[in-house]
Design an enzyme around this catalytic site. Sequence first.
Site, mmCIF file in Angstrom:
data_model
loop_
_atom_site.group_PDB
_atom_site.id
_atom_site.type_symbol
_atom_site.label_atom_id
_atom_site.label_comp_id
_atom_site.label_asym_id
_atom_site.label_seq_id
_atom_site.Cartn_x
_atom_site.Cartn_y
_atom_site.Cartn_z
ATOM 1 N N TYR A 84 0.815 -1.211 0.000
ATOM 2 C CA TYR A 84 0.000 0.000 0.000
ATOM 3 C C TYR A 84 0.849 1.262 0.000
ATOM 4 O O TYR A 84 0.646 2.153 -0.809
ATOM 5 C CB TYR A 84 -0.919 -0.013 1.216
ATOM 6 N N SER B 265 0.938 -8.047 1.735
ATOM 7 C CA SER B 265 0.111 -6.954 2.218
ATOM 8 C C SER B 265 -0.878 -6.557 1.117
ATOM 9 O O SER B 265 -1.652 -7.398 0.662
ATOM 10 C CB SER B 265 0.973 -5.792 2.699
ATOM 11 N N GLN B 266 -0.859 -5.318 0.645
ATOM 12 C CA GLN B 266 -1.718 -5.006 -0.490
ATOM 13 C C GLN B 266 -1.383 -5.908 -1.666
ATOM 14 O O GLN B 266 -2.273 -6.343 -2.411
ATOM 15 C CB GLN B 266 -1.566 -3.544 -0.904
ATOM 16 N N ASP C 228 0.066 -10.054 13.534
ATOM 17 C CA ASP C 228 -0.087 -8.962 12.579
ATOM 18 C C ASP C 228 -1.176 -8.007 13.069
ATOM 19 O O ASP C 228 -2.340 -8.395 13.198
ATOM 20 C CB ASP C 228 -0.470 -9.538 11.213
ATOM 21 N N HIS D 179 3.379 -8.086 10.670
ATOM 22 C CA HIS D 179 2.917 -7.884 9.302
ATOM 23 C C HIS D 179 3.901 -8.398 8.251
ATOM 24 O O HIS D 179 3.503 -8.637 7.104
ATOM 25 C CB HIS D 179 2.617 -6.400 9.080
#
Length: 306
Positions: free
Chosen positions: A86, A169-170, A255, A285
């Site tokens: 992100y 993640s993203q 996370d 994360h």
Amino acid sequence: MGVDRDYRCQVIKPEDFNEFWGLVLDELSSIELNVKCEKDELRSDSEVTVYQVFYDSLDHVRISGWYSVPNTPVNGLPAILLVPGYQSDPPIPKDWSAKGYACLSVNPRGKVRSRSQFDPGYPGLLTHRIIDKNTYSYRGFYADAWRGIDFLLSRGEVDSERIGVAGSSQGGGLAITTSAMRKEIKAASAGAPYLCGFMDAIELTDTYPYQEINDYLRTYPDRLEKVEGTLAYFDGISFADQIDCPIIMNLGLQDNVCPPETGYALFETIGSKDKKLFEYEGHGHEAGRYVHSGIMDQFFDKHLKG
């Protein structure tokens, strides 16, 4: 308090989900790719050649990326679409090419070199035009990533039967949506997937980026129903049952950015019969990235090189 591995998210896949995204894909296919691919002498070396890439995507937005290939062999290469997080800018993927892959590291709209026509910022992207599925930021953002497959298919050195997608993640969320919607994908790796279980995540964590949604709803509480309605079309869980390629996922059980509960719910929904989940206790994360990287290498070697 432990993680509930049986957690299920509240999102309900819209009845017209396939129709909505089918129209997006039809619109995307009607737009010329219009590729520009220029060698970057500064970034290239004796083992890997790097290119700056540009192509047209949905709404005729110009998308950029870094493309790298090993100098030998020069044809029949397996390929990876590398999709970004992100906040971070997409990397130059020379490490993938050093392993023998052609690799496109795509910069969807709003990322570096893809900002001239669309730039809601970070924070900002997650809630940009969120009350209408037809204008929501991720409609184009997802399409930009999927369009990267068209770029790889246009390359003579790439074996079209050996294309994979990877991200965390993203990027993990984008790996889910891409492998669901682009059947050219033969293997996928999704780490700590974001964009999955939106409405649950905003209650399970108090960190950004998901807090952008809470900020928005605190300011516009009357828009809750519209926000929920839009996000159901973009939730990775709504896409997951359409994944049929081999896929691995990794989660960090501590996370606090992408709650592992949403990861478990996502994994349960994935349609592929060849799926495996790796859980990393004591990891946040980064989801065990440094341990997991070797597993990813073995996975893609098996499915794209074997």
